[in-house]
Design a protein around this motif. Structure first.
Motif, PDB file in Angstrom:
ATOM      1  N   SER A 118       0.827  -1.210   0.000  1.00 28.52           N
ATOM      2  CA  SER A 118       0.000   0.000   0.000  1.00 28.52           C
ATOM      3  C   SER A 118       0.860   1.258   0.000  1.00 28.52           C
ATOM      4  O   SER A 118       0.576   2.229  -0.716  1.00 28.52           O
ATOM      5  CB  SER A 118      -0.931   0.012   1.213  1.00 28.52           C
ATOM      6  OG  SER A 118      -1.839  -1.070   1.163  1.00 28.52           O
ATOM      7  N   VAL A 119       1.924   1.240   0.802  1.00 26.03           N
ATOM      8  CA  VAL A 119       2.832   2.390   0.855  1.00 26.03           C
ATOM      9  C   VAL A 119       3.552   2.556  -0.474  1.00 26.03           C
ATOM     10  O   VAL A 119       3.678   3.677  -1.003  1.00 26.03           O
ATOM     11  CB  VAL A 119       3.844   2.218   2.005  1.00 26.03           C
ATOM     12  CG1 VAL A 119       4.937   3.277   1.920  1.00 26.03           C
ATOM     13  CG2 VAL A 119       3.140   2.291   3.349  1.00 26.03           C
ATOM     14  N   ALA A 120       4.042   1.444  -1.022  1.00 24.79           N
ATOM     15  CA  ALA A 120       4.775   1.495  -2.291  1.00 24.79           C
ATOM     16  C   ALA A 120       3.896   2.052  -3.407  1.00 24.79           C
ATOM     17  O   ALA A 120       4.378   2.769  -4.292  1.00 24.79           O
ATOM     18  CB  ALA A 120       5.290   0.108  -2.656  1.00 24.79           C
ATOM     19  N   ASP A 121       2.600   1.729  -3.378  1.00 26.90           N
ATOM     20  CA  ASP A 121       1.677   2.219  -4.402  1.00 26.90           C
ATOM     21  C   ASP A 121       1.553   3.741  -4.370  1.00 26.90           C
ATOM     22  O   ASP A 121       1.303   4.377  -5.402  1.00 26.90           O
ATOM     23  CB  ASP A 121       0.289   1.601  -4.210  1.00 26.90           C
ATOM     24  CG  ASP A 121       0.234   0.140  -4.635  1.00 26.90           C
ATOM     25  OD1 ASP A 121       1.143  -0.301  -5.367  1.00 26.90           O
ATOM     26  OD2 ASP A 121      -0.711  -0.554  -4.220  1.00 26.90           O
ATOM     27  N   GLU A 122       1.712   4.332  -3.178  1.00 29.84           N
ATOM     28  CA  GLU A 122       1.509   5.772  -3.026  1.00 29.84           C
ATOM     29  C   GLU A 122       2.787   6.580  -3.203  1.00 29.84           C
ATOM     30  O   GLU A 122       2.724   7.778  -3.511  1.00 29.84           O
ATOM     31  CB  GLU A 122       0.902   6.067  -1.645  1.00 29.84           C
ATOM     32  CG  GLU A 122      -0.502   5.495  -1.454  1.00 29.84           C
ATOM     33  CD  GLU A 122      -1.104   5.893  -0.110  1.00 29.84           C
ATOM     34  OE1 GLU A 122      -0.701   6.949   0.417  1.00 29.84           O
ATOM     35  OE2 GLU A 122      -1.952   5.146   0.399  1.00 29.84           O
ATOM     36  N   LEU A 123       3.928   5.956  -2.986  1.00 35.51           N
ATOM     37  CA  LEU A 123       5.186   6.685  -3.117  1.00 35.51           C
ATOM     38  C   LEU A 123       5.691   6.622  -4.558  1.00 35.51           C
ATOM     39  O   LEU A 123       5.348   5.726  -5.323  1.00 35.51           O
ATOM     40  CB  LEU A 123       6.234   6.091  -2.169  1.00 35.51           C
ATOM     41  CG  LEU A 123       5.951   6.272  -0.681  1.00 35.51           C
ATOM     42  CD1 LEU A 123       6.982   5.534   0.157  1.00 35.51           C
ATOM     43  CD2 LEU A 123       5.926   7.753  -0.309  1.00 35.51           C
ATOM     44  N   GLY A 124       6.551   7.575  -4.890  1.00 35.47           N
ATOM     45  CA  GLY A 124       7.048   7.648  -6.256  1.00 35.47           C
ATOM     46  C   GLY A 124       8.106   6.608  -6.546  1.00 35.47           C
ATOM     47  O   GLY A 124       8.530   5.836  -5.678  1.00 35.47           O
ATOM     48  N   SER A 125       8.553   6.592  -7.782  1.00 38.81           N
ATOM     49  CA  SER A 125       9.536   5.608  -8.234  1.00 38.81           C
ATOM     50  C   SER A 125      10.924   5.860  -7.651  1.00 38.81           C
ATOM     51  O   SER A 125      11.832   5.049  -7.861  1.00 38.81           O
ATOM     52  CB  SER A 125       9.607   5.605  -9.764  1.00 38.81           C
ATOM     53  OG  SER A 125       9.949   6.904 -10.246  1.00 38.81           O
TER      54      SER A 125
ATOM     55  N   ALA B  34       1.421 -12.373  -6.243  1.00 41.24           N
ATOM     56  CA  ALA B  34       0.971 -11.677  -7.445  1.00 41.24           C
ATOM     57  C   ALA B  34       0.451 -10.282  -7.111  1.00 41.24           C
ATOM     58  O   ALA B  34       0.661  -9.323  -7.872  1.00 41.24           O
ATOM     59  CB  ALA B  34      -0.112 -12.489  -8.153  1.00 41.24           C
ATOM     60  N   ARG B  35      -0.207 -10.146  -5.973  1.00 41.30           N
ATOM     61  CA  ARG B  35      -0.752  -8.844  -5.561  1.00 41.30           C
ATOM     62  C   ARG B  35       0.338  -7.852  -5.182  1.00 41.30           C
ATOM     63  O   ARG B  35       0.114  -6.631  -5.198  1.00 41.30           O
ATOM     64  CB  ARG B  35      -1.691  -9.019  -4.367  1.00 41.30           C
ATOM     65  CG  ARG B  35      -3.002  -9.693  -4.686  1.00 41.30           C
ATOM     66  CD  ARG B  35      -3.867  -9.808  -3.448  1.00 41.30           C
ATOM     67  NE  ARG B  35      -4.194  -8.498  -2.893  1.00 41.30           N
ATOM     68  CZ  ARG B  35      -4.844  -8.323  -1.733  1.00 41.30           C
ATOM     69  NH1 ARG B  35      -5.209  -9.385  -1.023  1.00 41.30           N
ATOM     70  NH2 ARG B  35      -5.117  -7.113  -1.294  1.00 41.30           N
ATOM     71  N   LEU B  36       1.524  -8.350  -4.855  1.00 43.40           N
ATOM     72  CA  LEU B  36       2.596  -7.478  -4.380  1.00 43.40           C
ATOM     73  C   LEU B  36       3.319  -6.735  -5.503  1.00 43.40           C
ATOM     74  O   LEU B  36       4.068  -5.804  -5.250  1.00 43.40           O
ATOM     75  CB  LEU B  36       3.628  -8.300  -3.587  1.00 43.40           C
ATOM     76  CG  LEU B  36       3.146  -8.893  -2.270  1.00 43.40           C
ATOM     77  CD1 LEU B  36       4.206  -9.803  -1.686  1.00 43.40           C
ATOM     78  CD2 LEU B  36       2.788  -7.795  -1.285  1.00 43.40           C
TER      79      LEU B  36
END
Length: 319
Positions: free
Chosen positions: A190-197, A214-216
């Motif tokens: 969830s955190v990775a989805d919100e932070l930039g590359s 797979a969800r990760l």
């Protein structure tokens, strides 16, 4: 002096866990000191049938306890009900010193949930053991009224041989452990989805749920698979921060946090009781409320070069 140790050995297919690693480290340390040691493997997965494992363990105890000067059991909560009473009883019968070592951090909660009869069995076992070792300090205090010979024996690792260089913060985060929901890997996602590359997140460990793996997947998070226990420090050394968002109430002193400290890698973790004894917030790591993904994200974003290097230095000193 001959010492009999009862505890879980490495699984035949190489699968391991914190208690197994600590058991193997304990054996290696004692053997390096020239002690005469005999071992009974209590890892039921190493037996053909689980019930057969218990019978084999108890039978081995009847054969080996009479030959030992001292006996030590490294047990799970289940072992404390089905193996420890037998070991303590035989030890008292033969006038042997018997110690019990309990690793993980929630045995007080397990104990409080016991039925009246089960608690009586546990009380008798703990009270009549010669000495008790607990992984956390709060467990020592909880069980001292039952047996005053209760002592703190934390999880530990070997002293460093590699000097620590100044670490640069490059926003590289790592998780090592069982890849499952209880360990908080979806919170990392969830955190990775919100932070930039600019941020990268790599996950290592055994995963038994292909759908979860797979969800990760996304652009900044990567599942790297399981690694051997002896490679953990080497892998950690390639990253800046260890993430340990476990929600598991049984966490004591996770070995991976100690190994991270050994390389000056601070940890961001949920503030479970055992972790609060290891991690001093804003000193050698950061603690956030359990399951608070927003706070986890904020802690990650709060790091900059200056703050990171201070945390790194304190983490190394903690080890």
């Amino acid at each position: 002096m001959s010492l009999l140790i009862i505890g879980p050995r490495l699984h035949k297919n190489g699968q391991t866990g914190g208690v197994v690693v600590l058991m193997e480290n304990t054996l290696a340390s004692l053997q390096s000191r020239g002690l005469t040691i005999d071992v009974i493997d209590s890892n039921k997965r190493n037996y053909y049938f689980r019930w057969l494992g218990y019978i084999s363990i108890l039978f081995a105890c009847t054969r080996k306890i009479p030959k030992a000067d001292k006996v030590m059991l490294h047990g799970t909560a289940f072992d404390y009900l089905f193996i420890a009473p037998f070991v303590v009883f035989i030890g008292r019968l033969l006038k042997k010193k018997v110690g019990l070592a309990k690793f993980a951090g929630n045995y007080d909660l397990v104990y409080q949930r016991y039925s009246w009869l089960t608690k009586k069995v546990a009380d008798w076992t703990l009270r009549h053991a010669s000495i008790l070792f607990w992984e956390t300090q709060y467990l020592v205090e909880f069980f001292k009224p039952i047996n005053s010979c209760s002592y703190w024996l934390p999880n530990m690792r070997k002293t460093n041989t590699k000097p620590l260089a100044t670490r640069e913060f490059q926003k590289r985060f790592v998780f090592l452990g069982h890849v499952n929901r209880e360990k908080g890997v979806l919170d990392i996602k969830s955190v990775a989805d919100e932070l930039g590359s600019d941020y990268s997140f790599d996950l290592y460990g055994r995963a038994e749920d292909d759908d979860l793996v797979a969800r990760l997947k996304n652009n900044s998070i990567s599942y790297k698979g399981e690694i051997a226990a002896e490679r953990v420090v080497e892998v950690i050394d390639d990253y800046d921060v260890l993430l340990f968002p476990s929600r598991r109430e049984g966490e004591g002193y996770p070995g991976v946090v100690i190994e991270a400290f050994s390389r000056g890698v601070p940890t961001i973790a949920y503030e479970l009781r055992g972790l609060k004894e290891m991690i001093r917030d804003n000193s050698n790591g950061l603690l956030v409320p359990v399951a608070d993904v927003s706070a986890l994200k904020a802690a990650i974003e709060s790091l900059d070069r200056s703050r990171y290097q201070s945390l790194s230095k304190k983490a190394y000193e903690s080890f």
